[in-house]
Enzyme design. Sequence first.
Site, PDB file in Angstrom:
ATOM      1  N   HIS A  81       0.911  -1.157   0.122  1.00 27.18           N
ATOM      2  CA  HIS A  81      -0.138   0.123  -0.013  1.00 27.18           C
ATOM      3  C   HIS A  81       0.965   1.330   0.001  1.00 27.18           C
ATOM      4  O   HIS A  81       1.847   1.236   0.840  1.00 27.18           O
ATOM      5  CB  HIS A  81      -1.043  -0.076   1.223  1.00 27.18           C
ATOM      6  CG  HIS A  81      -0.621   0.165   2.346  1.00 27.18           C
ATOM      7  ND1 HIS A  81      -0.410   1.554   3.057  1.00 27.18           N
ATOM      8  CD2 HIS A  81      -0.202  -0.802   3.546  1.00 27.18           C
ATOM      9  CE1 HIS A  81       0.064   1.308   4.270  1.00 27.18           C
ATOM     10  NE2 HIS A  81       0.212   0.095   4.653  1.00 27.18           N
ATOM     11  N   GLU A  95      -5.288   1.681   1.744  1.00 23.56           N
ATOM     12  CA  GLU A  95      -5.180   0.549   2.774  1.00 23.56           C
ATOM     13  C   GLU A  95      -5.687   0.986   4.094  1.00 23.56           C
ATOM     14  O   GLU A  95      -6.320   0.198   5.021  1.00 23.56           O
ATOM     15  CB  GLU A  95      -3.885  -0.110   2.833  1.00 23.56           C
ATOM     16  CG  GLU A  95      -3.640  -1.429   3.410  1.00 23.56           C
ATOM     17  CD  GLU A  95      -3.074  -1.286   5.108  1.00 23.56           C
ATOM     18  OE1 GLU A  95      -3.102  -2.310   5.580  1.00 23.56           O
ATOM     19  OE2 GLU A  95      -2.879  -0.141   5.484  1.00 23.56           O
ATOM     20  N   HIS A  97       2.284   3.843  12.990  1.00 22.90           N
ATOM     21  CA  HIS A  97       1.007   4.679  13.105  1.00 22.90           C
ATOM     22  C   HIS A  97       1.455   5.725  14.186  1.00 22.90           C
ATOM     23  O   HIS A  97       0.522   6.249  14.948  1.00 22.90           O
ATOM     24  CB  HIS A  97      -0.033   3.815  13.626  1.00 22.90           C
ATOM     25  CG  HIS A  97      -0.682   3.216  12.356  1.00 22.90           C
ATOM     26  ND1 HIS A  97      -1.954   3.065  12.362  1.00 22.90           N
ATOM     27  CD2 HIS A  97      -0.093   2.626  11.315  1.00 22.90           C
ATOM     28  CE1 HIS A  97      -2.211   2.377  11.114  1.00 22.90           C
ATOM     29  NE2 HIS A  97      -1.150   1.994  10.561  1.00 22.90           N
TER      30      HIS A  97
HETATM   31 ZN    ZN Z   1       0.695  -0.722   6.510  1.00 20.24          ZN
END
Ligand code: ZN
Length: 342
Positions: A61, A203, A317
């Site tokens: 992605h 994604e 993240h």
């Molecule tokens: Zn990822």
Amino acid sequence: MDLMRELCLAPGISGYEDEVADIIERELKDVADSIERDNMGNIIATKKGSKKAPKIMLAAHMDEIGLMVRFIDDNGFIKFSKIGGITDSILVNLTVTIHSSVGEDVIGVIGSKPPHVTKQEERKKVIPSDKLFIDIGAKDREDAEKMVAIGDEITFNSLFVEYPNNLIMGKAMDNRAGCYVLMEVLKRVETDATIYAVGTVQEEVGLKGAKTAAFKLNPDMAIALDVTLSGDHPGIKPEEAPVVIGEGPSLILSDAGGRGILTSTSVKELLIKAGDENDIKYQLEVSDGGTTDGSAIQLIREGIPTGVLSVTTRYIHTPVSVCSMDDIESTIQLIVAAINSL
Ligand code: ZN
């Protein structure tokens, strides 16, 4: 390293992946037999094999987590939406870039109530993102609207740094590490099989691009390329994240407690054999955490044998993460060996 730096610094939140796709197109146009972008924005580079040989889809992605301009208030401050899995605690006082649709890129800072006027009990709490705002130095709404517009893409401002020990630190390792692997595999692979190297879109907001690309391509086998949590730093226990940086790619056996992917046996065996026979390091991972494009691809049409190889990465993240170029290299080698063995 220059290519990895360029990939990490390129902006590309979900739905805004064009700059990353441009890099992939530039790098693969002379390697692939054909290259195209589909209706969703996925980029598909194809190396054609013989008619009888299998068709293999590799998916990485291109999108990263980020923010989007949602509202501009009367005083010229910007309210935003989170795009992808973002914890509110990482946002306070970050600097961001707003990729403006009405002019130049605009640098902003995510403002909040200063600690001096925050009550003792408030200080211990995470400030919810709907209480945060972006300050771009505008004097009022009209002034701000000359610089940015509703729907503009916002990315985190992070340096790209070459650390010692072949580690790298930067923005969006999730999943520019996978994009790098994708490109290198297509450059190096020597096979009779048809290889589809696909940079997928969206994604982080629901595995969307991978679904439509897998349906179109209808491959005999697929491997998703992504990143996974590293359990080697303070604050995380090995039992929470058993794979670590420097020990090779993580071969995902199951993620999201089996609700994500349960890796297809044929793909698992192919990857393990390639690692063992070629002395390439890899780690086996069963995770309760998030999932990847692999989960979406596996369920297309009548089911597609699918596996996932992930580069172990710290601080996924968040605005900045750390991974190892050595792990990226062994991920490339493992996939190339697996495909060449078919
Ligand atoms: Zn990822």
